[in-house]
Motif scaffolding. Structure first.
Motif, PDB file in Angstrom:
ATOM      1  N   LEU A   1       0.793  -1.225   0.000  1.00  0.00           N
ATOM      2  CA  LEU A   1       0.000   0.000   0.000  1.00  0.00           C
ATOM      3  C   LEU A   1       0.831   1.284   0.000  1.00  0.00           C
ATOM      4  N   GLU A   2       2.089   1.193   0.433  1.00  0.00           N
ATOM      5  CA  GLU A   2       2.905   2.402   0.518  1.00  0.00           C
ATOM      6  C   GLU A   2       4.124   2.356  -0.416  1.00  0.00           C
ATOM      7  N   LEU A   3       4.953   1.333  -0.247  1.00  0.00           N
ATOM      8  CA  LEU A   3       6.213   1.311  -0.986  1.00  0.00           C
ATOM      9  C   LEU A   3       6.022   1.122  -2.493  1.00  0.00           C
ATOM     10  N   MET A   4       5.353   0.047  -2.896  1.00  0.00           N
ATOM     11  CA  MET A   4       5.263  -0.255  -4.325  1.00  0.00           C
ATOM     12  C   MET A   4       4.368   0.718  -5.093  1.00  0.00           C
ATOM     13  N   PRO A   5       3.203   1.142  -4.567  1.00  0.00           N
ATOM     14  CA  PRO A   5       2.429   2.151  -5.304  1.00  0.00           C
ATOM     15  C   PRO A   5       3.232   3.421  -5.558  1.00  0.00           C
ATOM     16  N   GLU A   6       4.031   3.831  -4.583  1.00  0.00           N
ATOM     17  CA  GLU A   6       4.859   5.014  -4.762  1.00  0.00           C
ATOM     18  C   GLU A   6       5.963   4.743  -5.778  1.00  0.00           C
ATOM     19  N   ALA A   7       6.588   3.558  -5.678  1.00  0.00           N
ATOM     20  CA  ALA A   7       7.686   3.217  -6.593  1.00  0.00           C
ATOM     21  C   ALA A   7       7.211   3.128  -8.038  1.00  0.00           C
ATOM     22  N   LEU A   8       5.987   2.664  -8.255  1.00  0.00           N
ATOM     23  CA  LEU A   8       5.483   2.485  -9.618  1.00  0.00           C
ATOM     24  C   LEU A   8       5.055   3.792 -10.272  1.00  0.00           C
ATOM     25  N   LYS A   9       5.204   4.904  -9.554  1.00  0.00           N
ATOM     26  CA  LYS A   9       4.933   6.206 -10.162  1.00  0.00           C
ATOM     27  C   LYS A   9       6.101   6.673 -11.034  1.00  0.00           C
ATOM     28  N   ALA A  10       7.170   5.893 -11.085  1.00  0.00           N
ATOM     29  CA  ALA A  10       8.349   6.265 -11.869  1.00  0.00           C
ATOM     30  C   ALA A  10       7.999   6.349 -13.351  1.00  0.00           C
ATOM     31  N   THR A  11       8.726   7.196 -14.056  1.00  0.00           N
ATOM     32  CA  THR A  11       8.507   7.336 -15.500  1.00  0.00           C
ATOM     33  C   THR A  11       8.865   6.047 -16.233  1.00  0.00           C
ATOM     34  N   ALA A  12       9.768   5.265 -15.661  1.00  0.00           N
ATOM     35  CA  ALA A  12      10.115   3.951 -16.219  1.00  0.00           C
ATOM     36  C   ALA A  12       9.851   2.902 -15.137  1.00  0.00           C
ATOM     37  N   PRO A  13       8.617   2.452 -14.987  1.00  0.00           N
ATOM     38  CA  PRO A  13       8.260   1.562 -13.877  1.00  0.00           C
ATOM     39  C   PRO A  13       9.051   0.264 -13.839  1.00  0.00           C
ATOM     40  N   TRP A  14       9.592  -0.169 -14.980  1.00  0.00           N
ATOM     41  CA  TRP A  14      10.326  -1.433 -14.990  1.00  0.00           C
ATOM     42  C   TRP A  14      11.585  -1.369 -14.123  1.00  0.00           C
ATOM     43  N   VAL A  15      12.117  -0.160 -13.913  1.00  0.00           N
ATOM     44  CA  VAL A  15      13.334  -0.028 -13.105  1.00  0.00           C
ATOM     45  C   VAL A  15      13.051  -0.367 -11.636  1.00  0.00           C
ATOM     46  N   PRO A  16      12.059   0.258 -10.982  1.00  0.00           N
ATOM     47  CA  PRO A  16      11.765  -0.153  -9.603  1.00  0.00           C
ATOM     48  C   PRO A  16      11.233  -1.584  -9.510  1.00  0.00           C
ATOM     49  N   ILE A  17      10.563  -2.072 -10.553  1.00  0.00           N
ATOM     50  CA  ILE A  17      10.111  -3.465 -10.535  1.00  0.00           C
ATOM     51  C   ILE A  17      11.315  -4.395 -10.497  1.00  0.00           C
ATOM     52  N   LEU A  18      12.334  -4.080 -11.298  1.00  0.00           N
ATOM     53  CA  LEU A  18      13.570  -4.857 -11.276  1.00  0.00           C
ATOM     54  C   LEU A  18      14.261  -4.726  -9.924  1.00  0.00           C
ATOM     55  N   ALA A  19      14.198  -3.523  -9.339  1.00  0.00           N
ATOM     56  CA  ALA A  19      14.784  -3.319  -8.011  1.00  0.00           C
ATOM     57  C   ALA A  19      14.058  -4.150  -6.963  1.00  0.00           C
ATOM     58  N   PHE A  20      12.746  -4.326  -7.135  1.00  0.00           N
ATOM     59  CA  PHE A  20      11.970  -5.166  -6.209  1.00  0.00           C
ATOM     60  C   PHE A  20      12.510  -6.596  -6.217  1.00  0.00           C
ATOM     61  N   VAL A  21      12.781  -7.123  -7.413  1.00  0.00           N
ATOM     62  CA  VAL A  21      13.388  -8.449  -7.524  1.00  0.00           C
ATOM     63  C   VAL A  21      14.763  -8.447  -6.869  1.00  0.00           C
ATOM     64  N   GLY A  22      15.496  -7.341  -7.065  1.00  0.00           N
ATOM     65  CA  GLY A  22      16.801  -7.210  -6.427  1.00  0.00           C
ATOM     66  C   GLY A  22      16.717  -7.267  -4.911  1.00  0.00           C
ATOM     67  N   GLY A  23      15.558  -6.885  -4.363  1.00  0.00           N
ATOM     68  CA  GLY A  23      15.363  -6.982  -2.922  1.00  0.00           C
ATOM     69  C   GLY A  23      15.450  -8.416  -2.440  1.00  0.00           C
ATOM     70  N   GLY A  24      14.979  -9.353  -3.275  1.00  0.00           N
ATOM     71  CA  GLY A  24      15.105 -10.770  -2.932  1.00  0.00           C
ATOM     72  C   GLY A  24      16.556 -11.205  -2.873  1.00  0.00           C
ATOM     73  N   LEU A  25      17.355 -10.713  -3.831  1.00  0.00           N
ATOM     74  CA  LEU A  25      18.786 -11.015  -3.823  1.00  0.00           C
ATOM     75  C   LEU A  25      19.457 -10.387  -2.602  1.00  0.00           C
ATOM     76  N   PHE A  26      19.008  -9.185  -2.249  1.00  0.00           N
ATOM     77  CA  PHE A  26      19.538  -8.510  -1.066  1.00  0.00           C
ATOM     78  C   PHE A  26      19.253  -9.338   0.187  1.00  0.00           C
ATOM     79  N   PHE A  27      18.052  -9.909   0.259  1.00  0.00           N
ATOM     80  CA  PHE A  27      17.680 -10.757   1.390  1.00  0.00           C
ATOM     81  C   PHE A  27      18.586 -11.985   1.465  1.00  0.00           C
ATOM     82  N   ILE A  28      18.878 -12.597   0.305  1.00  0.00           N
ATOM     83  CA  ILE A  28      19.779 -13.748   0.280  1.00  0.00           C
ATOM     84  C   ILE A  28      21.156 -13.356   0.814  1.00  0.00           C
ATOM     85  N   GLY A  29      21.603 -12.167   0.414  1.00  0.00           N
ATOM     86  CA  GLY A  29      22.888 -11.682   0.914  1.00  0.00           C
ATOM     87  C   GLY A  29      22.896 -11.512   2.414  1.00  0.00           C
TER      88      GLY A  29
END
Length: 244
Positions: free
Chosen positions: A52-80
């Motif tokens: 309700l807060e993080l992703m709706p705000e992130a998807l307001k980007a002019t290139a939404p695919w960038v924060p979407i890719l960063a969201f996946v990167g969050g999973g890699l960050f968790f593994i780290g």
């Protein structure tokens, strides 16, 4: 009040809520079922923060695919984070039983870090918005602090260590607020939104892989789904009626 001092003052509100939850876990006996319900409630709240807060705000980007890719990167960050904790535990010869509680501690820290970033950036835009967002996080952070400290207590971690860890929760939110105020306010919007998405991906991984898993390792309750959805609904109410 100076802008940065205002940001720090606002960030202490959710930090205090988290600490109060931890104190409650120290003062009262927590059954395995109660801990499981608290973990589900906290998990629902974290999922609501992401959805309700993080992703709706992130998807307001002019290139939404960038924060979407960063969201996946969050999973890699968790593994780290998991691997880093495993390495530290191995060096310290800590028990495998402590892995879950420490991961949850990291998850709560990540959530508070994201709270700090949101408060810092929102205050730059509008101090009133920053205040409402900080106030809205307080009821959401109470069960998180309770569940985190109760889990540490059940794992047999010493009381002094638990108290220090509970006090340590103030560090990530103040750090996030400082980053949101100083670094991200001058950064390109796409970078700021990608950081929010990265945090959201890491938090989602923590909820699914650690919080829910930890909750199901002991006695469970049929009310768990209600507490999970109730946590989501609680933050939704706060977001709509207080934080907007």
């Amino acid at each position: 009040m100076d802008g940065f001092m205002l940001v720090l003052a606002l960030a202490t509100l959710p930090a205090a809520g988290n600490l109060l939850g931890g104190i409650a876990a120290e003062l009262f006996h927590v059954s395995e079922r109660a801990l499981s319900l608290a973990l589900h409630l906290a998990a629902g709240i974290v999922l609501a923060v992401v959805g309700l807060e993080l992703m709706p705000e992130a998807l307001k980007a002019t290139a939404p695919w960038v924060p979407i890719l960063a969201f996946v990167g969050g999973g890699l960050f968790f593994i780290g984070i998991e691997r880093a904790m495993g390495f530290i535990q191995g060096r310290l010869e800590s028990s495998e039983k402590a892995a879950g509680p420490l991961a949850i501690f990291s998850g709560v820290s990540l959530d508070l870090f994201s709270d700090g970033i949101m408060i810092g950036t929102a205050t730059v835009l509008d101090p009133a918005l920053g205040f409402l967002l900080a106030l809205g996080q307080v009821p959401a952070d109470l069960p998180e602090g309770f569940a985190a400290v109760a889990t540490l207590r059940r794992a047999g971690i010493r009381r002094r260590t638990r108290i220090l860890m509970a006090l340590g929760f103030t560090v990530p939110i103040l750090l996030g607020a400082a980053i949101g105020y100083f670094a991200l306010r001058e950064a390109p919007e796409i970078l700021t939104l990608s950081v929010l998405a990265l945090t959201g991906g890491a938090l989602t991984s923590v909820v699914v892989e650690e919080m829910i898993t930890e909750a199901h390792e002991s006695k469970t309750s049929r009310l768990e789904p209600v507490f999970l959805t109730g946590g989501f609904a609680l933050f939704a109410l706060v977001s709509v009626y207080v934080g907007s």
